[in-house]
Each structure stands twice: as C-alpha cells, then as structure tokens.
Scaffold this motif. Structure first.
Motif, PDB file in Angstrom:
ATOM      1  N   VAL A  31       0.636  -1.140   0.018  1.00 20.07           N
ATOM      2  CA  VAL A  31       0.154   0.023   0.063  1.00 20.07           C
ATOM      3  C   VAL A  31       0.972   1.186   0.098  1.00 20.07           C
ATOM      4  CG1 VAL A  31      -1.767   1.421   1.049  1.00 20.07           C
ATOM      5  CG2 VAL A  31      -1.786  -1.299   1.143  1.00 20.07           C
ATOM      6  N   ALA A  32       0.598   2.026  -0.904  1.00 24.68           N
ATOM      7  CA  ALA A  32       1.468   3.345  -1.129  1.00 24.68           C
ATOM      8  C   ALA A  32       0.438   4.505  -0.419  1.00 24.68           C
ATOM      9  CB  ALA A  32       1.872   3.804  -2.352  1.00 24.68           C
ATOM     10  N   ASP A  33       1.160   5.230   0.556  1.00 27.24           N
ATOM     11  CA  ASP A  33       0.280   6.296   1.174  1.00 27.24           C
ATOM     12  C   ASP A  33       0.194   7.533   0.485  1.00 27.24           C
ATOM     13  OD1 ASP A  33      -1.125   7.637   3.290  1.00 27.24           O
ATOM     14  OD2 ASP A  33       0.431   6.872   4.978  1.00 27.24           O
ATOM     15  N   ASP A  34      -1.174   7.798   0.251  1.00 29.69           N
ATOM     16  CA  ASP A  34      -1.292   9.441  -0.571  1.00 29.69           C
ATOM     17  C   ASP A  34      -0.753   9.513  -1.868  1.00 29.69           C
ATOM     18  OD1 ASP A  34      -2.500   9.785   1.890  1.00 29.69           O
ATOM     19  OD2 ASP A  34      -1.267  11.673   2.166  1.00 29.69           O
ATOM     20  N   LEU A  35      -0.639   8.458  -2.623  1.00 30.83           N
ATOM     21  CA  LEU A  35      -0.113   8.318  -4.117  1.00 30.83           C
ATOM     22  C   LEU A  35      -1.082   8.856  -5.007  1.00 30.83           C
ATOM     23  CD1 LEU A  35       2.204   7.664  -5.801  1.00 30.83           C
ATOM     24  CD2 LEU A  35       1.089   5.360  -6.160  1.00 30.83           C
ATOM     25  N   THR A  74      -9.589   3.367   4.489  1.00 29.32           N
ATOM     26  CA  THR A  74      -9.234   2.412   3.447  1.00 29.32           C
ATOM     27  C   THR A  74      -8.370   1.228   4.144  1.00 29.32           C
ATOM     28  OG1 THR A  74      -8.881   3.795   1.640  1.00 29.32           O
ATOM     29  CG2 THR A  74      -7.371   1.835   1.634  1.00 29.32           C
ATOM     30  N   ARG A  75      -7.618   1.305   5.153  1.00 30.48           N
ATOM     31  CA  ARG A  75      -6.956   0.287   5.637  1.00 30.48           C
ATOM     32  C   ARG A  75      -7.905  -0.597   6.597  1.00 30.48           C
ATOM     33  NH1 ARG A  75      -1.449   2.033   5.598  1.00 30.48           N
ATOM     34  NH2 ARG A  75      -1.669   4.347   4.437  1.00 30.48           N
ATOM     35  N   ASN A  76      -8.909   0.031   7.091  1.00 25.77           N
ATOM     36  CA  ASN A  76     -10.191  -0.776   7.587  1.00 25.77           C
ATOM     37  C   ASN A  76     -10.515  -1.835   6.675  1.00 25.77           C
ATOM     38  OD1 ASN A  76     -12.889  -1.038   9.215  1.00 25.77           O
ATOM     39  ND2 ASN A  76     -13.371  -0.542   7.162  1.00 25.77           N
ATOM     40  N   CYS A  77     -10.962  -1.322   5.426  1.00 25.61           N
ATOM     41  CA  CYS A  77     -11.553  -2.195   4.205  1.00 25.61           C
ATOM     42  C   CYS A  77     -10.478  -3.104   3.973  1.00 25.61           C
ATOM     43  CB  CYS A  77     -11.678  -1.086   2.981  1.00 25.61           C
ATOM     44  SG  CYS A  77     -12.748   0.181   3.041  1.00 25.61           S
ATOM     45  N   LEU A  78      -9.342  -3.035   3.901  1.00 28.23           N
ATOM     46  CA  LEU A  78      -8.280  -4.228   3.601  1.00 28.23           C
ATOM     47  C   LEU A  78      -8.138  -5.197   4.661  1.00 28.23           C
ATOM     48  CD1 LEU A  78      -5.482  -1.984   2.368  1.00 28.23           C
ATOM     49  CD2 LEU A  78      -7.154  -3.091   0.961  1.00 28.23           C
ATOM     50  N   PHE A 204       2.492 -14.338   3.992  1.00 22.63           N
ATOM     51  CA  PHE A 204       1.574 -13.202   3.678  1.00 22.63           C
ATOM     52  C   PHE A 204       2.469 -11.946   4.265  1.00 22.63           C
ATOM     53  CE2 PHE A 204      -1.629 -10.002   5.626  1.00 22.63           C
ATOM     54  CZ  PHE A 204      -2.054  -9.433   4.178  1.00 22.63           C
ATOM     55  N   LEU A 205       2.787 -11.000   3.406  1.00 18.15           N
ATOM     56  CA  LEU A 205       3.684  -9.901   3.840  1.00 18.15           C
ATOM     57  C   LEU A 205       2.747  -8.539   3.482  1.00 18.15           C
ATOM     58  CD1 LEU A 205       6.241  -8.494   4.668  1.00 18.15           C
ATOM     59  CD2 LEU A 205       7.129  -8.897   2.479  1.00 18.15           C
ATOM     60  N   TYR A 206       2.362  -8.148   4.463  1.00 21.48           N
ATOM     61  CA  TYR A 206       1.527  -6.642   4.323  1.00 21.48           C
ATOM     62  C   TYR A 206       2.602  -5.469   4.437  1.00 21.48           C
ATOM     63  CZ  TYR A 206      -1.727  -3.133   5.694  1.00 21.48           C
ATOM     64  OH  TYR A 206      -2.708  -1.994   5.744  1.00 21.48           O
ATOM     65  N   LEU A 207       2.756  -4.731   3.307  1.00 25.89           N
ATOM     66  CA  LEU A 207       3.595  -3.721   3.356  1.00 25.89           C
ATOM     67  C   LEU A 207       2.775  -2.282   2.934  1.00 25.89           C
ATOM     68  CD1 LEU A 207       6.467  -5.311   1.046  1.00 25.89           C
ATOM     69  CD2 LEU A 207       6.792  -4.257   3.437  1.00 25.89           C
ATOM     70  N   LEU A 266       1.048 -10.496  -6.071  1.00 21.58           N
ATOM     71  CA  LEU A 266       1.644  -9.303  -5.375  1.00 21.58           C
ATOM     72  C   LEU A 266       0.466  -8.119  -5.866  1.00 21.58           C
ATOM     73  CD1 LEU A 266       5.128  -7.549  -5.451  1.00 21.58           C
ATOM     74  CD2 LEU A 266       3.086  -6.414  -6.487  1.00 21.58           C
ATOM     75  N   VAL A 267      -0.244  -7.718  -4.851  1.00 25.11           N
ATOM     76  CA  VAL A 267      -1.197  -6.477  -5.070  1.00 25.11           C
ATOM     77  C   VAL A 267      -0.547  -5.085  -4.593  1.00 25.11           C
ATOM     78  CG1 VAL A 267      -3.412  -6.007  -4.692  1.00 25.11           C
ATOM     79  CG2 VAL A 267      -2.823  -8.094  -4.651  1.00 25.11           C
ATOM     80  N   PHE A 268      -0.740  -4.290  -5.423  1.00 26.06           N
ATOM     81  CA  PHE A 268      -0.044  -2.874  -5.083  1.00 26.06           C
ATOM     82  C   PHE A 268      -1.468  -1.780  -5.221  1.00 26.06           C
ATOM     83  CE2 PHE A 268       1.250   1.307  -6.391  1.00 26.06           C
ATOM     84  CZ  PHE A 268       2.317   1.592  -5.497  1.00 26.06           C
ATOM     85  N   THR A 269      -1.659  -0.829  -4.123  1.00 22.53           N
ATOM     86  CA  THR A 269      -2.516  -0.134  -4.313  1.00 22.53           C
ATOM     87  C   THR A 269      -2.295   1.196  -3.282  1.00 22.53           C
ATOM     88  OG1 THR A 269      -4.955   0.389  -4.002  1.00 22.53           O
ATOM     89  CG2 THR A 269      -3.945  -0.979  -2.312  1.00 22.53           C
ATOM     90  N   SER A 270      -2.808   2.268  -3.982  1.00 17.92           N
ATOM     91  CA  SER A 270      -2.926   3.651  -3.118  1.00 17.92           C
ATOM     92  C   SER A 270      -3.708   3.377  -2.148  1.00 17.92           C
ATOM     93  CB  SER A 270      -2.754   4.855  -3.983  1.00 17.92           C
ATOM     94  OG  SER A 270      -2.898   5.831  -2.839  1.00 17.92           O
ATOM     95  N   ASP A 271      -3.510   4.063  -0.872  1.00 11.81           N
ATOM     96  CA  ASP A 271      -4.797   4.004   0.076  1.00 11.81           C
ATOM     97  C   ASP A 271      -5.792   5.276  -0.321  1.00 11.81           C
ATOM     98  OD1 ASP A 271      -3.129   6.424   0.896  1.00 11.81           O
ATOM     99  OD2 ASP A 271      -3.574   6.039   2.950  1.00 11.81           O
ATOM    100  N   ASN A 272      -5.475   5.989  -1.126  1.00  8.05           N
ATOM    101  CA  ASN A 272      -6.556   7.302  -1.373  1.00  8.05           C
ATOM    102  C   ASN A 272      -5.931   8.015  -2.441  1.00  8.05           C
ATOM    103  OD1 ASN A 272      -5.817   8.293   2.102  1.00  8.05           O
ATOM    104  ND2 ASN A 272      -4.797   9.512   0.434  1.00  8.05           N
ATOM    105  N   GLY A 273      -6.437   9.069  -2.899  1.00 13.00           N
ATOM    106  CA  GLY A 273      -5.922   9.856  -3.543  1.00 13.00           C
ATOM    107  C   GLY A 273      -4.917  10.708  -2.960  1.00 13.00           C
ATOM    108  N   GLY A 274      -4.019  11.238  -3.994  1.00 11.67           N
ATOM    109  CA  GLY A 274      -2.906  12.242  -3.616  1.00 11.67           C
ATOM    110  C   GLY A 274      -3.368  13.666  -3.106  1.00 11.67           C
ATOM    111  N   ASN A 275      -2.726  14.323  -2.266  1.00  9.77           N
ATOM    112  CA  ASN A 275      -2.707  15.518  -1.864  1.00  9.77           C
ATOM    113  C   ASN A 275      -1.878  16.434  -2.556  1.00  9.77           C
ATOM    114  OD1 ASN A 275      -3.112  17.668  -0.060  1.00  9.77           O
ATOM    115  ND2 ASN A 275      -2.804  16.545   1.670  1.00  9.77           N
TER     116      ASN A 275
END
Length: 480
Positions: A31-35, A74-78, A204-207, A266-275
């Motif tokens: 998970v990338a933060d604020d990407l 978002t982290r709640n959803c995951l 299972f590796l959560y990053l 491998l799954v990659f996602t942002s947690d929300n839109g960028g700021n």
C-alpha cells in the motif's frame, strides 16, 4: 489392466496428488500512502517508476479500483472486508491521541490467513488503533510487526509531535542510525523473505509504506532525478515516489532470487488519492485526498503474478473496491470469508478479465460531516459537500501554491445532491441531476437503503492520557 491404460491412470493420479499438496500461494500486499493517480509511470510517463511500471504492465492494471478518501478507512477495508460505515471508522482518521480502533468482533485478513497456515508479517504504517494492546498488529493476526502506529511521522527520526513512534513487534525500536523509512522497511521486508522457506511455508507480507505521505522528505539523489521540475514540493514528492519504486524493486528482486515468484500474488494500491498541497497530482481526475471526488477515491493499483493469472498484460476496467481484496485474497489462499462481509471475490474478474460481480459500491457515508457518495452502474450520486478541494488541480509550476479554497474549490458546494455519469464523464465536469431527475431519485432511494445499516461513527475526543510524557516519550498502548 492393460499397460497402456495403467500409465495414464498413474499420470492423472500423480498430477492430482501434486495439486493437492501444492502450498497456497504467497501473497504480498503493498500500500502506497497518499499516492496520486497521476504519480505513477503507467499513467504519467514523466514519473520515473520503472519497477512498478514493469510489474503493472506485465500483470493487470486495475483502472477502476476504488479506495476510501483517506487513510484509516481504506486500511479498515483491507483488513476487514467491511465498509467503514459498518465498523464505525467512516469519519476522518484515528489521530495520535484519540482512542479509535477496529472493533475486535471483526476478524482481520491476517487472522483468516493464519487459520489457513500462513506466516503473516507486517512492515509499515498501521493507523488502525493502538490505545490498547489488543488493537495493535501482533494482536490482530500478524506474527511480526515493524513500523509505526499513527498516521504520519518524520521519515528519519520517527518522531511525531511530542513522541517517538516506531516498534519491532511490541517493543519500542530505536534504529542504530537515522535511515530513510522506505529503505528501513525494504530491508525488514527482505529479512522476512529470507527467513521464510518458499517451499515449506506460505507467506503473507503486508507492506503499507510510509511513502509518499507528507512530510516531504527524501534523500537528495532521488530529488535530483527530477531536476527539471521547478516547484520544490513537487520535485521532492516525485523523488519520494521514485524512492518507493526502488524499494519495491529491491524487494521483488529478493522474492525472485529466493524462489517465491513461482507461486506468488503481488497486489499494489494507493490508500486514497494524492494531496496536491504536498506535491501530489490526480489529473485528469477531479478532487483531492479526503474528498468524495474520483481524485480522492480512485486508487492507482495493479496485480502481478507470473503463474496465477490466466490473463495478464492488460488493463482491467471492471468495477472493484478495496473491500473486495479481503475475499479475493482469501479465495486465492484457499479459504473463504465469514458470511455478511461487504467485499466480493474479484479473482475471476482480475485473473480472467471476466465481468465484475460488483455493480455498485459506497464511496463513504459520513454521519458527522453529513456527506455521502454511492455508485450504481455508471452513475455516481454525491450528497452534501464532497470535500474542501473540489477542483481539477494542475501540476504546480515554480513556487506557485494553491489556496485550500480557491475559486475552483468552491464549485457546487451549495448543492445538496449532484449526479454524474462516470462512464462518459470520468472527470466529473457535468452534473446531470437536473437532466435526469428519475435517475437522481432512484439513487437517492438506494442511498437511503444503505443508510439503514449505518453504524454511528466512532470519533472520540482526544484523551490526555495518550500523552507520550507518560510513556518515556513514546506513543504507546495502555490508555484505553
């Protein structure tokens, strides 16, 4: 039995035994933060993200994958497979000194994977509650945890406000030297990968990386990649994205060297839109982090596997949401979720490009801010004020900054309901609520149905007992 009949029977038996003894695939969730939507190479060729680009283009780019408008939800959803408005975490984020958390009656993704025999590890940002030990990662299903509990901190010192926030499992962890967090987290992930036998264990590796959330900090060599960018905030931010890309590349190199890639998702996602106020960009989408616009809720995402995807090297445009990763990853692992979750299994959609089982989803329902948004088919309904930043924010030039509420940002904020056709107007330029009053009314009724199951937002006030001065200068559990 004739010999020519006997040999095929043996062959079939051997294949079946092999399949039955095959270990569940390794799963890495990054998970990338604020990407920002416009801050990855497969959307914007000006970004230098070669490792992420290669994985995305050789896997499945998720072009209609939605997340929540901000970090904690978002982290709640995951972790739960439930929308935040069903867990009480729909309003804003858990702050350093507020006792918020995922209620313990929700089974987390690592808990379910542990039941299936997985080794579960987390590296990075938690942001799902820490006021009591039972809300922290190693009590919510993770065998190990290195990272921080809160939503933001210094990338080198791990200080946030008046306290230090960095842990190795339960212990406060002081690093031997100041190191950039993307490097620290990558090294820890690599250590975990090296410690696991890919043939005997399922990992299972959560990053959830700190990158690329503010504060804007990056080693100079990454900033120099973007020396052509005149705006300093944008230049540093882009360097942070490239530092994240390098970290992911280092991790995937070791996964390949250690033999994980033969059986890995491998799954990659942002947690929300960028700021945009901290250098990010969501063009051509409208809005910003912490808004209900597409720019706040459409996540840059992809899925990669060398062996598990029946179809790859394509862009998937089917509707999916962050809650769907919970049942999808469980399916891949050979398990199934408990009844009643909000997520849907998207594996056939992702791996074979089949039609999504999802035809609608909830962006959010916030009973404190009195706003909400839902998607039904191609139509999106917004109720109330969607956020503070409501425009289309261009890439910054020189040292020009945008005000929090500019002339664009005030568009439509006095309208109670807005309706958009996302298929034909993905950038949300045209409110069609007056043109299609029948559609508007149907979506208002659907939103009313969703609201019937709302759990009131749990948004407690700050608690002075959280003050780090009571815990040797650290943000620590034990005050709720």
């Amino acid at each position: 039995m004739r010999r020519e009949m006997f040999l095929p029977t043996l062959l079939v038996t051997a294949v079946l035994l092999s399949l039955s003894s095959a270990r569940p695939p390794h799963i890495v969730l990054i998970v990338a933060d604020d990407l920002g939507w416009n801050d990855v190479g497969w959307h914007n060729p000006q970004m230098y993200t070669p490792n992420l680009d290669k994985l995305a283009r050789n896997g499945v780019i998720l072009n209609s994958s939605y997340v929540q408008p901000i970090c904690t939800p978002t982290r709640n959803c995951l972790m739960t497979g439930f929308y935040p408005y069903h867990t009480g975490l729909q309003h804003f984020v858990i702050l350093d000194d507020t006792p918020g958390y995922i209620p313990t009656n929700f089974t987390t993704l690592p808990e379910k994977l542990k039941q299936l025999g997985y080794s579960t590890h987390m590296v990075g940002k938690w942001h799902l509650g820490y006021c009591n030990w039972k809300y922290t990662p190693t009590y919510r299903g993770f065998d190990s945890f290195m990272g921080y509990y809160n939503g933001r901190e210094d990338y080198y010192t791990h200080e946030e406000g008046t306290g230090y926030d960095f842990r190795l499992n339960k212990d406060v962890h002081y690093l031997p030297q100041a190191d950039y967090s993307a490097h620290t987290f990558a090294r820890r992930a690599i250590d975990i990968i090296i410690s696991v036998d890919p043939q005997k264990e399922s990992l299972f590796l959560y990053l959830p990386f700190q990158s690329v959330h503010e504060p804007l900090q990056v080693p100079e060599k990454y900033e120099k990649i973007y020396s052509n960018i005149q705006n300093k905030e944008r230049r540093i931010y882009c360097g942070m994205v490239s530092a994240l890309d390098e970290a992911v590349g280092n991790i995937t190199n070791v996964l390949r060297e250690r033999g994980f890639m033969d059986n890995l998702l491998l799954v990659f996602t942002s947690d929300n839109g960028g700021n945009f106020q901290y250098g990010a960009n969501n063009l051509p989408l409208r809005g910003n982090k912490n808004t209900l616009w597409e720019g706040g809720t459409k996540g840059a995402a992809f899925v990669y596997s060398e062996t598990l995807l029946k179809k790859k090297n394509y862009e998937n445009t089917e509707m999916m949401h962050a809650v769907d990763l919970f049942p999808t990853l469980l399916h891949v692992a050979g398990g199934s979720p408990d009844p009643g979750i909000d997520g849907m299994d998207m594996w056939p959609t992702i791996s074979e490009n089949k039609a999504s089982p999802r035809t609608e989803f909830i962006y959010n329902i916030d009973d404190i801010d009195k706003n909400a948004a839902i998607r039904v088919g191609d139509y999106k309904l917004i109720e109330g004020i969607p956020g503070q930043n409501n425009g289309w924010y261009p890439l910054p030039t020189r040292e020009v900054h945008f005000q929090e509420e500019d002339s664009v940002g005030r568009l439509n904020v006095d309208i109670q309901y807005q309706l958009f056709d996302i298929k034909h107007d993905p950038t949300e330029h045209f409110d069609i609520s007056e043109k299609y009053p029948d559609v508007l009314e149907k979506l208002k009724q659907r939103l009313a149905e969703y609201k019937k199951s709302l759990v009131p937002a749990f948004s407690p006030p700050p608690d002075p007992k959280a003050n780090p001065k009571y815990y040797n200068g650290t943000w620590s559990p034990g005050w709720c």
